[in-house]
Design a protein around this motif. Structure first.
Motif, PDB file in Angstrom:
ATOM      1  N   GLY A  71       7.468   4.443   2.610  1.00 12.25           N
ATOM      2  CA  GLY A  71       6.530   4.888   3.251  1.00 12.25           C
ATOM      3  C   GLY A  71       6.198   3.687   4.381  1.00 12.25           C
ATOM      4  O   GLY A  71       6.091   4.147   5.621  1.00 12.25           O
ATOM      5  N   ALA A  72       6.232   2.366   4.172  1.00 13.65           N
ATOM      6  CA  ALA A  72       5.935   1.294   5.109  1.00 13.65           C
ATOM      7  C   ALA A  72       7.178   1.461   6.122  1.00 13.65           C
ATOM      8  O   ALA A  72       6.563   1.310   7.500  1.00 13.65           O
ATOM      9  N   GLU A  79       0.725  -1.214   0.104  1.00 10.51           N
ATOM     10  CA  GLU A  79       0.044   0.026   0.066  1.00 10.51           C
ATOM     11  C   GLU A  79       0.682   1.214  -0.028  1.00 10.51           C
ATOM     12  O   GLU A  79       0.565   2.119  -0.654  1.00 10.51           O
ATOM     13  N   LEU A  80       1.919   1.111   0.697  1.00  8.45           N
ATOM     14  CA  LEU A  80       2.711   2.603   0.947  1.00  8.45           C
ATOM     15  C   LEU A  80       4.269   2.456   0.162  1.00  8.45           C
ATOM     16  O   LEU A  80       4.712   3.518   0.338  1.00  8.45           O
TER      17      LEU A  80
END
Length: 112
Positions: free
Chosen positions: A17-18, A12-13
């Motif tokens: 980002g994760a 998702e990220l």
């Protein structure tokens, strides 16, 4: 750790980002674990319950299922006003939390 939850987070990220989310979550979990112990020592069950509830959300976000489940047990013990259970489950949460955070730090070579 729930590898599917982490995988979803990375998908998702993205990796950057994760990693940011995981690092911030780990830092926050460490702070809140210490805060929970302090609240217990001051017999502040209302705020201990709030802090435990926040641990559930943060741990769930990054797939720390065991930690989230134990934090749920802390809130249930508080709701039941069972002081011996609160102490036992809280210190189990702290032990599991510290081991889990150390494992993640070692695995991801993170520094807090």
């Amino acid at each position: 750790m729930d590898p599917d939850k982490l995988s979803d987070l990375y998908n998702e990220l993205g990796e950057r980002g994760a990693e940011d989310v995981v690092c911030r979550a780990i830092e926050e979990l460490a702070v809140r674990l210490t805060h929970c112990e302090r609240l217990w020592r001051h017999n502040d069950m209302s705020n201990l319950r709030k802090s435990s509830r926040s641990l559930i959300a943060i741990a769930d976000q990054i797939g720390m299922t065991a930690m989230a489940n134990i934090a749920r047990d802390v809130t249930l013990a508080i709701d039941a006003e069972d002081q011996p259970a609160i102490a036992a489950v809280l210190f189990r949460l702290i032990r599991v939390g510290e081991r889990s955070l150390t494992a993640i730090w070692d695995q991801h070579d993170l520094s807090v």
